[in-house]
Write an enzyme that holds these catalytic residues in place. Sequence first.
Site, PDB file in Angstrom:
ATOM      1  N   ASP A   1       0.872  -1.178   0.000  1.00  0.00           N
ATOM      2  CA  ASP A   1       0.000   0.000   0.000  1.00  0.00           C
ATOM      3  C   ASP A   1       0.909   1.227   0.000  1.00  0.00           C
ATOM      4  OD1 ASP A   1       0.866   0.403   2.608  1.00  0.00           O
ATOM      5  OD2 ASP A   1      -1.133   0.390   3.499  1.00  0.00           O
ATOM      6  N   HIS A   2       0.329   2.374   0.292  1.00  0.00           N
ATOM      7  CA  HIS A   2       1.087   3.631   0.237  1.00  0.00           C
ATOM      8  C   HIS A   2       2.161   3.723   1.330  1.00  0.00           C
ATOM      9  CE1 HIS A   2      -2.625   3.903   2.530  1.00  0.00           C
ATOM     10  NE2 HIS A   2      -2.027   4.763   3.322  1.00  0.00           N
TER      11      HIS A   2
ATOM     12  N   CYS B   1       3.239  -2.819   3.997  1.00  0.00           N
ATOM     13  CA  CYS B   1       2.377  -1.678   4.335  1.00  0.00           C
ATOM     14  C   CYS B   1       3.155  -0.835   5.342  1.00  0.00           C
ATOM     15  CB  CYS B   1       1.022  -2.141   4.866  1.00  0.00           C
ATOM     16  SG  CYS B   1       1.056  -3.067   6.416  1.00  0.00           S
ATOM     17  N   GLY B   2       2.487   0.022   6.074  1.00  0.00           N
ATOM     18  CA  GLY B   2       3.216   0.882   7.004  1.00  0.00           C
ATOM     19  C   GLY B   2       3.897   0.090   8.103  1.00  0.00           C
ATOM     20  N   THR B   3       3.169  -0.843   8.686  1.00  0.00           N
ATOM     21  CA  THR B   3       3.705  -1.631   9.801  1.00  0.00           C
ATOM     22  C   THR B   3       3.975  -3.085   9.438  1.00  0.00           C
ATOM     23  OG1 THR B   3       1.469  -2.227  10.460  1.00  0.00           O
ATOM     24  CG2 THR B   3       2.430  -0.258  11.505  1.00  0.00           C
ATOM     25  N   GLY B   4       3.351  -3.562   8.378  1.00  0.00           N
ATOM     26  CA  GLY B   4       3.365  -4.994   8.047  1.00  0.00           C
ATOM     27  C   GLY B   4       2.238  -5.740   8.743  1.00  0.00           C
ATOM     28  N   ILE B   5       1.623  -5.106   9.715  1.00  0.00           N
ATOM     29  CA  ILE B   5       0.629  -5.805  10.532  1.00  0.00           C
ATOM     30  C   ILE B   5      -0.723  -5.913   9.827  1.00  0.00           C
ATOM     31  CG2 ILE B   5      -0.646  -5.763  12.704  1.00  0.00           C
ATOM     32  CD1 ILE B   5       1.841  -4.375  13.943  1.00  0.00           C
ATOM     33  N   GLY B   6      -1.199  -4.806   9.256  1.00  0.00           N
ATOM     34  CA  GLY B   6      -2.492  -4.856   8.563  1.00  0.00           C
ATOM     35  C   GLY B   6      -2.475  -5.867   7.435  1.00  0.00           C
ATOM     36  N   MET B   7      -1.384  -5.859   6.681  1.00  0.00           N
ATOM     37  CA  MET B   7      -1.255  -6.826   5.575  1.00  0.00           C
ATOM     38  C   MET B   7      -1.284  -8.255   6.117  1.00  0.00           C
ATOM     39  SD  MET B   7      -1.084  -5.564   2.511  1.00  0.00           S
ATOM     40  CE  MET B   7      -0.423  -4.299   1.401  1.00  0.00           C
TER      41      MET B   7
ATOM     42  N   HIS C   1      10.348 -22.905  10.489  1.00  0.00           N
ATOM     43  CA  HIS C   1       9.414 -23.552  11.410  1.00  0.00           C
ATOM     44  C   HIS C   1       7.940 -23.421  11.024  1.00  0.00           C
ATOM     45  CE1 HIS C   1      12.355 -23.724  15.101  1.00  0.00           C
ATOM     46  NE2 HIS C   1      12.837 -24.302  14.015  1.00  0.00           N
TER      47      HIS C   1
ATOM     48  N   ARG D   1       8.986 -32.278  12.923  1.00  0.00           N
ATOM     49  CA  ARG D   1       8.019 -31.918  13.968  1.00  0.00           C
ATOM     50  C   ARG D   1       7.295 -30.615  13.627  1.00  0.00           C
ATOM     51  NH1 ARG D   1      12.950 -30.138  15.623  1.00  0.00           N
ATOM     52  NH2 ARG D   1      13.089 -28.205  16.823  1.00  0.00           N
ATOM     53  N   HIS D   2       7.934 -29.783  12.821  1.00  0.00           N
ATOM     54  CA  HIS D   2       7.290 -28.519  12.446  1.00  0.00           C
ATOM     55  C   HIS D   2       6.150 -28.746  11.453  1.00  0.00           C
ATOM     56  CE1 HIS D   2      10.296 -26.536  14.760  1.00  0.00           C
ATOM     57  NE2 HIS D   2      11.259 -27.144  14.062  1.00  0.00           N
TER      58      HIS D   2
HETATM   59  C1  RB5 Z   1      -1.913   3.056   6.224  1.00  0.00           C
HETATM   60  O1  RB5 Z   1      -1.906   4.345   6.701  1.00  0.00           O
HETATM   61  C2  RB5 Z   1      -1.509   2.077   7.302  1.00  0.00           C
HETATM   62  O2  RB5 Z   1      -2.555   1.908   8.184  1.00  0.00           O
HETATM   63  C3  RB5 Z   1      -1.094   0.770   6.673  1.00  0.00           C
HETATM   64  O3  RB5 Z   1      -0.052   0.982   5.806  1.00  0.00           O
HETATM   65  C4  RB5 Z   1      -0.637  -0.326   7.615  1.00  0.00           C
HETATM   66  O4  RB5 Z   1       0.352   0.141   8.459  1.00  0.00           O
HETATM   67  C5  RB5 Z   1      -1.676  -1.031   8.330  1.00  0.00           C
HETATM   68  O5  RB5 Z   1      -1.439  -1.937   9.112  1.00  0.00           O
END
Ligand code: RB5
Length: 145
Positions: free
Chosen positions: A8-9, A65-71, A98, A132-133
């Site tokens: 994303d952006h 993405c910004g954090t990798g978490i949302g993705m 693993h 085992r994994h």
């Molecule tokens: C976008 O602003 C941001 O929320 C996205 O890139 C990501 O970090 C979400 O987890």
Amino acid sequence: MKIVIGCDHGGLEHKNAIAEHLKERGFEVVDCGIHEQKSVDYPDIAIKVCEKITSGECERGILVCGTGIGMSIAANKVKGIRAAACSEHFSAKFTRLHNNSNILCLGGRVIGVGTALELADLFVDTEFEGGRHQTRVDKIMAIEK
Ligand code: RB5
């Protein structure tokens, strides 16, 4: 190995750098975008990348993405996907060894481009240990059913 990539952006610079780097290394890279700096909803890109994996067209994917978490949250909703958000080398390597992860998620606002390239390399170069994994991964995948 054919690798699919998307962002994303929050991850355009990193995604472009990883795509170039992996192509230079000889990998075939499918780029699901985005291709210009504009605001998008990361689940839309995550789904495109996941479909390339679940269809069998690509073996591994990378989402930024910004954090990798949302993705990673979005990708892990898709059956057959094991996505790992990583920001350091040990996790990027061991999620292959693993967890047999098929998607690496990176945060463009968390790590620099240089680290992103190194984590991408570890992710594509490391093979699953099995044994085992495999039993544990099978139990994860059974949750989908
Ligand atoms: C976008 O602003 C941001 O929320 C996205 O890139 C990501 O970090 C979400 O987890």
